[in-house]
Design a protein around this motif. Structure first.
Motif, mmCIF file in Angstrom:
data_model
loop_
_atom_site.group_PDB
_atom_site.id
_atom_site.type_symbol
_atom_site.label_atom_id
_atom_site.label_comp_id
_atom_site.label_asym_id
_atom_site.label_seq_id
_atom_site.Cartn_x
_atom_site.Cartn_y
_atom_site.Cartn_z
ATOM 1 N N UNK A 66 42.869 37.623 44.501
ATOM 2 C CA UNK A 66 42.137 36.365 44.326
ATOM 3 C C UNK A 66 42.978 35.285 43.652
ATOM 4 N N UNK A 67 43.849 35.681 42.722
ATOM 5 C CA UNK A 67 44.657 34.694 42.001
ATOM 6 C C UNK A 67 45.814 34.174 42.840
ATOM 7 N N UNK A 68 46.087 34.801 44.002
ATOM 8 C CA UNK A 68 47.145 34.320 44.898
ATOM 9 C C UNK A 68 46.620 33.354 45.949
ATOM 10 N N UNK A 69 45.319 33.162 45.996
ATOM 11 C CA UNK A 69 44.728 32.283 47.000
ATOM 12 C C UNK A 69 44.926 30.816 46.619
ATOM 13 N N UNK A 70 45.009 29.914 47.604
ATOM 14 C CA UNK A 70 44.988 28.478 47.297
ATOM 15 C C UNK A 70 43.706 28.127 46.544
ATOM 16 N N UNK A 71 43.721 27.060 45.783
ATOM 17 C CA UNK A 71 42.628 26.737 44.870
ATOM 18 C C UNK A 71 41.273 26.719 45.555
ATOM 19 N N UNK A 72 41.158 26.047 46.700
ATOM 20 C CA UNK A 72 39.862 25.937 47.372
ATOM 21 C C UNK A 72 39.367 27.309 47.824
ATOM 22 N N UNK A 73 40.264 28.102 48.396
ATOM 23 C CA UNK A 73 39.871 29.442 48.839
ATOM 24 C C UNK A 73 39.551 30.344 47.641
ATOM 25 N N UNK A 74 40.291 30.148 46.560
ATOM 26 C CA UNK A 74 40.038 30.938 45.353
ATOM 27 C C UNK A 74 38.641 30.661 44.808
ATOM 28 N N UNK A 576 48.754 34.781 36.454
ATOM 29 C CA UNK A 576 47.386 34.495 36.011
ATOM 30 C C UNK A 576 47.022 35.298 34.774
ATOM 31 N N UNK A 577 47.616 36.480 34.623
ATOM 32 C CA UNK A 577 47.265 37.390 33.531
ATOM 33 C C UNK A 577 48.340 37.477 32.453
ATOM 34 N N UNK A 592 55.215 41.766 42.899
ATOM 35 C CA UNK A 592 55.421 41.881 44.347
ATOM 36 C C UNK A 592 54.324 42.785 44.918
ATOM 37 N N UNK A 593 53.307 42.221 45.561
ATOM 38 C CA UNK A 593 52.166 43.020 46.041
ATOM 39 C C UNK A 593 52.552 44.123 47.018
#
Length: 678
Positions: A66-74, A576-577, A592-593
């Motif tokens: 979720x924290x890797x999504x663009x702002x609107x998608x997040x 983010x964390x 790295x996911x």
């Protein structure tokens, strides 16, 4: 397990049909498969493990965090998850009430009142000391007034010894909680508080000064138990069945903060009950009139009864913790067993100071700033009561206003528990906003003090007083209690929390000493800057763990503990964390996911292999049932592990190549492969 399995098949309908090879799929010494079987593909592997590695409350169907999504998608994703969870909880409450209208009350009692009972009793007694002081001043002016009958140092020691006892208890019980166990710390604290209450209730002396000395040392003893409640309640609330060594749960990720703050807010209920009880006792024993003068006998009855009543509840707490909380130390035991540690984990303490020094500065420093504010809030009370009240000398008048203030504070406590797990507000933002608002509420009257303490400005002064109380609870007071344990690993979590709380109480001690030497106007010049300092410390050094799985932090710690911190690639080092300080130092550069997914599967494989080995030892009588964590692995995952895991790993043996050289474990091999990819 059935629910998780159904969830897995719902999201991966073909997972049950994935062909699984008979030989291990990793390791250079195994490169072939029996006829008719094919090596498993990465897509099939992802499908098997997706319910563990990519839970749908954190990842999109495409596997994006979720924290890797663009702002609107997040925003859309987070709102969707949180709205769905809110509807689910409301439906659950509706079903509970349909079956039994009082069942939500019993649920709240089990999940908030019982875990926070110690803090509730602590809040009751701790704040009763300050509540009783105006009564003592009125009844014993020779001690609390001109000090002709009592030594001024011993009168001051009533406050100082109590705070010092709390500080000693916070550090000592924090260490005991990590050394001997959470359960022992819980029982010990309750027992000490019970004996301390008996000592306070029965305190006496040949004269007033002797009574004050006995009273002060009784508070010191009781304070030791009170101090221990901070680290031991926070860690045990965090490490209960939801997050204790089990597969990461949705409940832990979405509601861990609420679980801890619901226990912590019992401190507010303790204050409320104490103040309400004191008012009732005064009205009953003072012939229905709360105005002075107050007789010595009446005062003695009021304060002794006010301490005797919580002693009964504390005795019950000793019983409950001794017989109803047998698994309070479960996660700590699992962590120690994993690292082959039997006593206090000194190596973990050393590593934590090295890797998490900035976090310790954040948790201890912000708690220090908060406690200066927490006690500084009391500055407002005497000032506006003196202006707006027709009878400011009445103890009942002060107690009534304080009761209103506690109700306002409780609203802040509850709002904090609602928003503390919100990914767009959460821990860090809540603490920064709380510190900022407290700063504003103190800085405004500081530079226009005469106006705000006059009849014309007293209403605004009163509003700022209540707002500072509200934002202190809906901010740093709640957040510091949570994050002081949450941002540290299990082996030293209670120690770190206890140390942070001890430094915090040093702020309270500073306030109680400093305020005796400066006038009220100067106090308002000094106090606001601690709010500004707390906000800056939070912004720079505190990571935001909102929504981060507690078990994922433990997984990162395993890498740090084994000297392979650079090989960890998971979300615990997602920017983010991490704090700004950690990001500046480059802690998140290895995130790295894709590499993390491979390692996560191998981590689970080794964990599963270890548990299988323990099961066999248990069957042979070499291990006890208590050593076994009943993990809820799906059938697909267990089948995959059984048919792709090296038999030597399953047996717990060291693997060697054809020349006799020791081979790395699967996890070590995955780490070296990931490092090569980097």
């Amino acid at each position: 397990m059935a629910d998780i399995l159904r969830h897995h098949r719902h999201h991966n309908p073909s997972a049950g049909e994935v062909p699984v090879p008979h030989g291990p799929a990793t390791g250079d010494e195994h490169e072939h498969y029996p006829p008719g079987d094919k090596p498993i593909t990465s897509d099939q592997e992802r499908a098997i493990f997706s319910y563990l590695t990519h839970p749908d409350d954190c990842y999109t169907p495409e596997g994006v965090y979720w924290a890797d999504l663009p702002l609107r998608e997040r925003i859309a994703f987070v709102n969707k998850v949180q709205n769905a969870e809110a509807k689910k909880e409301l439906r659950a409450i509706g079903r509970m009430m349909k079956a039994d209208p009082l069942s939500p009350v019993s649920w709240y009692f089990r999940n908030a009142v019982l875990p926070g009972a110690g803090l509730g009793l602590e809040g009751y007694v701790l704040f009763s000391i300050g509540n009783l002081e105006p009564l003592f001043k009125s009844a014993y002016p020779g001690c609390w007034g001109k000090k002709t009958e009592c030594d001024a140092n011993w009168i001051a020691a009533v406050t100082y010894l109590e705070v010092i006892g709390i500080m000693v208890g916070q550090v000592a019980v924090g260490i005991i909680g990590d050394w001997i166990g959470r359960r022992w710390g819980l029982i010990q604290d309750a027992a000490i508080m019970f004996v301390g209450l008996l000592m306070i209730t029965a305190s006496w002396g040949l004269n007033l000064n002797g009574w004050v000395i006995c009273y002060a040392w009784s508070l010191f003893f009781y304070g030791f138990g009170v101090g221990g409640e901070y680290p031991i309640t926070a860690t045990s609330s965090m490490e209960n069945a939801v997050a204790a060594g089990k597969i990461s749960t949705r409940e832990d990720r979405l509601h861990r903060g609420r679980k801890v703050t619901m226990a912590f807010l019992m401190q507010g209920w303790g204050q409320l009950i104490n103040q309400a009880l004191l008012i009732l006792l005064l009205l009953i024993l003072h012939h229905g009139d709360g105005n002075p003068p107050y007789g010595s006998t009446t005062v003695q009855w009021i304060w002794r009864l006010s301490f005797a009543i919580p002693a009964v509840g504390t005795l019950w707490l000793v019983y409950y913790r001794a017989y109803k909380m047998p698994h309070a130390s479960r996660q700590l035991v699992a962590a120690k067993r994993k690292n082959n540690v039997t006593g206090y984990d000194v190596d973990s303490l050393r590593l934590a100071c090295s890797f998490f020094g900035g976090r310790l500065l954040a948790t201890a420093g912000t708690w220090f700033c908060n406690d200066v504010f927490f006690y500084g809030n009391k500055l407002f009370q005497a000032q506006f009561i003196a202006v707006i009240s027709d009878n400011p000398t009445s103890v009942l008048t002060g107690w009534t206003w304080n009761l209103i203030n506690v109700v306002v504070s409780l609203a802040g406590y509850y709002l904090a528990s609602i928003f503390i797990d919100n990914k767009f507000y959460g821990r860090k933002m809540m603490q920064q906003v709380g510190f900022l608002m407290c700063f504003i509420m103190f800085i405004i009257p500081a530079f226009n003090y005469k106006y705000y303490t006059s009849p014309e400005g007293i209403k605004a002064f009163q509003a700022m007083y209540f707002l500072s109380s509200f934002f202190n609870q809906f901010g740093p007071n709640s957040v510091t209690f949570l994050v002081a344990g949450e941002v540290f690993p299990t082996p030293i979590r209670a120690s770190a929390h206890g140390f942070s709380a001890c430094i915090g109480k040093a702020g309270a001690l500073l306030a109680s000493v400093l305020y005796n030497y400066i006038d009220t106007q100067t106090k308002f010049y000094v106090v606001p800057w601690f709010g500004l300092a707390g906000m800056l410390l939070t912004w720079l050094f505190l990571p935001d763990t909102t929504g981060l799985d507690l078990k994922e932090q433990e997984r990162r710690w395993t890498y740090i503990r084994s000297g392979r911190d650079h090989e960890y690639h998971g979300i615990a080092i997602h920017p983010e964390h991490l704090s700004l300080w950690e990001r500046i130092r480059g802690v998140g550069k290895n995130y790295n996911p894709e590499l993390d997914l491979k390692q996560k599967i191998e981590d689970m494989r080794e964990e599963w292999a270890g548990k299988e080995k323990l099961k066999r030892e248990n069957e042979a009588g070499a291990a006890s049932v208590e050593d076994l964590d009943d993990e809820e692995w799906s059938d697909e995952v267990q089948n995959y592990f059984k048919r792709t895991t090296d038999s030597s790993l399953l047996a717990g043996e060291k693997r060697h190549d054809g020349n006799g050289a020791q081979l790395p474990t699967l996890n070590e091999k995955a780490g070296s492969d990931a490092a090569s990819s980097n």
